[in-house]
Scaffold this active site. Structure first.
Site, PDB file in Angstrom:
ATOM      1  CG  PHE A 268      31.683  47.428  37.036  1.00 26.02           C
ATOM      2  CD1 PHE A 268      31.521  46.159  37.571  1.00 26.02           C
ATOM      3  CD2 PHE A 268      32.559  47.589  35.977  1.00 26.02           C
ATOM      4  CE1 PHE A 268      32.241  45.077  37.050  1.00 26.02           C
ATOM      5  CE2 PHE A 268      33.271  46.519  35.455  1.00 26.02           C
ATOM      6  CZ  PHE A 268      33.121  45.256  36.000  1.00 26.02           C
ATOM      7  CB  CYS A 362      37.306  51.150  45.942  1.00 24.36           C
ATOM      8  SG  CYS A 362      36.736  49.530  45.425  1.00 24.36           S
TER       9      CYS A 362
HETATM   10  C1  SAM Z   1      32.222  50.469  43.332  1.00 30.59           C
HETATM   11  S1  SAM Z   1      30.542  50.142  42.913  1.00 30.59           S
HETATM   12  C2  SAM Z   1      30.246  51.445  41.777  1.00 30.59           C
HETATM   13  C3  SAM Z   1      28.819  51.745  41.467  1.00 30.59           C
HETATM   14  C4  SAM Z   1      28.549  53.079  40.756  1.00 30.59           C
HETATM   15  N1  SAM Z   1      29.470  53.312  39.663  1.00 30.59           N
HETATM   16  C5  SAM Z   1      28.567  54.227  41.727  1.00 30.59           C
HETATM   17  O1  SAM Z   1      29.504  55.027  41.686  1.00 30.59           O
HETATM   18  O2  SAM Z   1      27.654  54.357  42.533  1.00 30.59           O
HETATM   19  C6  SAM Z   1      30.726  48.709  41.927  1.00 30.59           C
HETATM   20  C7  SAM Z   1      29.458  48.216  41.294  1.00 30.59           C
HETATM   21  O3  SAM Z   1      29.763  47.037  40.538  1.00 30.59           O
HETATM   22  C8  SAM Z   1      28.686  46.136  40.653  1.00 30.59           C
HETATM   23  N2  SAM Z   1      29.208  44.796  40.339  1.00 30.59           N
HETATM   24  C9  SAM Z   1      29.920  43.970  41.147  1.00 30.59           C
HETATM   25  N3  SAM Z   1      30.244  42.841  40.487  1.00 30.59           N
HETATM   26  C10 SAM Z   1      29.745  42.974  39.242  1.00 30.59           C
HETATM   27  C11 SAM Z   1      29.760  42.135  38.090  1.00 30.59           C
HETATM   28  N4  SAM Z   1      30.369  40.946  38.117  1.00 30.59           N
HETATM   29  N5  SAM Z   1      29.146  42.566  36.970  1.00 30.59           N
HETATM   30  C12 SAM Z   1      28.529  43.779  36.936  1.00 30.59           C
HETATM   31  N6  SAM Z   1      28.481  44.613  38.008  1.00 30.59           N
HETATM   32  C13 SAM Z   1      29.080  44.214  39.139  1.00 30.59           C
HETATM   33  C14 SAM Z   1      28.190  46.315  42.072  1.00 30.59           C
HETATM   34  O4  SAM Z   1      26.845  45.876  42.207  1.00 30.59           O
HETATM   35  C15 SAM Z   1      28.350  47.824  42.269  1.00 30.59           C
HETATM   36  O5  SAM Z   1      27.181  48.508  41.911  1.00 30.59           O
END
Ligand code: SAM
Length: 408
Positions: A268, A362
């Site tokens: 992620f 979060c």
């Molecule tokens: C809380 S953000 C964290 C992003 C990064 N770690 C940061 O700190 O900037 C969660 C991330 O998970 C991604 N995400 C959401 N659902 C997902 C999935 N099913 N598979 C992979 N990534 C996913 C979102 O696009 C987002 O970039």
């Protein structure tokens, strides 16, 4: 008239009295009177205030829905957010060291979504009122950076140019190294004349980039963000930590957990908030669902100096989690899933057993659920650090340090 004593703060930051009765803008220990309306008390007067009650630092607090907790002392809010984490863990029988909350300073939110509505005389810009669609202008907002606080004239001009009479525009503004990155949603369909006016506004307001319902209007300069030693241009509206302070705090905690690991998986990964700084010392595999974010991360890595290899993969980790044979070569795994948590990926981590896991979250509830799975698989949750990037709101984020018991 009903008189009650507030027992605690609820999940949304409202005071809660026995019943439960929800009493907005009140604090534990306060005696308050008001009129019963369903499960809420309204038109309240505070008979005996808490010693933690403070004068809200923002004059718009009573009406604006942007902040929920400006009537409480910083100490009370920090302790309450820490308690939310402790309580969520306790539901799963997990006890660990939960550090005092680290809170981002005032005027540090670098991204906010303003509402902008056309009116007979021009336009109105601000945040939505508490539990209402009304727009409250917030000149001198103390939540956002000064750059964002000055955005009203631009948002007014955008609404005059392209808002319908029926709906407000939603104007998401992100401050970066090169100025403001503005993404507008809910406007009139683009046509030639509107495109020309909007391009003129992008120039006149010296915006880095302007997009209108996902269509690029203009990019005077790429709206880069500093991530470690790299510079990354996120896609419009792409995820970014809410404050620079929060980004740096979370990154330092993740680096501390990962320590001297030579090979790290960042799951992620977004645009590389953790992957790029970690690549100063380790080879990294960054996996993320959104392909435009992974492309931004890859481009940032390619033009940065002195980083070790970062491989990237766009992959839906809910449907196709990394499996034990793919996880076997990593000394450490970082994960930072959305609010739903990462149950499916965590189940694979529990089988693969990488020695170290840094889990950023979060949502204390889904974190605690996933922490219980890891604990059952032999991990020790060494400590948890609550981090508050959403000052004066009811949100809290956290970082947890997991280590396989026999590697301690
Ligand atoms: C809380 S953000 C964290 C992003 C990064 N770690 C940061 O700190 O900037 C969660 C991330 O998970 C991604 N995400 C959401 N659902 C997902 C999935 N099913 N598979 C992979 N990534 C996913 C979102 O696009 C987002 O970039």
């Amino acid at each position: 008239m009903t008189t009650v004593t507030i027992e605690r703060l609820g999940q949304q930051g409202d005071g809660v009295a026995p019943g439960p009765l929800f009493v907005p803008l009140t604090l534990p220990g306060e005696i308050v009177s008001g009129t019963l309306e369903g499960d809420a008390l309204v038109d309240i007067s505070i008979e005996a205030p808490s010693s933690d009650r403070v004068k809200a630092p923002c004059s718009h607090f009573r009406s604006c829905g942007g902040c929920q907790l400006q009537h409480a002392s910083d100490d009370l809010v920090a302790a309450w957010k820490r308690d939310l984490v402790v309580t969520a863990l306790a539901v799963h029988g997990i006890e660990t060291e939960v550090h005092p909350t680290i809170t981002s300073p005032e005027k540090s939110r670098r991204r906010a979504t303003f509402a902008a509505r056309r009116t007979k005389k021009g336009a109105m810009v601000g945040f939505h009122a508490r539990k209402s669609d009304a727009i409250i202008p917030v000149p001198n907002c103390i939540l956002v950076t000064d750059g964002l606080a000055g955005v009203a004239p631009l948002a007014e001009a955008l609404a005059v140019a392209g808002a319908s009479r029926k709906a407000a525009l939603s104007v998401t503004v992100t401050e970066g190294l090169e100025g403001l990155d503005v993404a507008v949603a809910g406007g009139k369909p683009l046509d030639g004349p509107l495109r020309i006016v909007l391009a003129g506004l992008c120039e006149a307001h010296r915006l880095a980039r302007l997009t209108w319902d996902d269509e690029l209007i203009g990019m005077r300069v790429p709206p880069a963000q500093a991530i470690g030693n790299a510079s990354v241009v996120p896609p419009p509206g792409g995820f970014l930590q809410a404050t620079q302070h929060g980004q740096e705090t979370l990154t330092a905690l993740v680096q501390k957990i990962v320590g001297g690991a030579k090979s790290v998986a960042d799951l992620f990964a977004g645009c590389g908030t953790f992957a790029l700084p970690l690549a100063e010392k380790a080879e990294v595999l960054a996996v993320e669902g959104a392909s435009d974010m992974i492309a931004a991360l890859d481009a940032g890595w390619r033009q940065a100096q002195g980083l070790k290899r970062v491989r990237t993969e766009a992959r839906d980790l809910f449907r196709r989690p990394l499996l034990p044979d793919e996880l076997a070569r990593f000394d450490a795994v970082v994960l930072d899933p959305p609010r739903a948590g990462a149950a499916v990926q965590i189940a694979e981590l529990a089988k693969a057993k990488p020695p170290i896991i840094a889990h950023v979250s979060c949502n204390p509830q889904t974190f605690a659920r996933d922490a219980a799975t890891l604990q059952d698989a032999g991990y020790v949750l060494e400590w948890v650090q609550p981090v508050d990037q959403f000052r004066w709101s009811a949100h809290v984020e956290l970082v947890g340090s997991f280590r396989l018991a026999h590697t301690r």
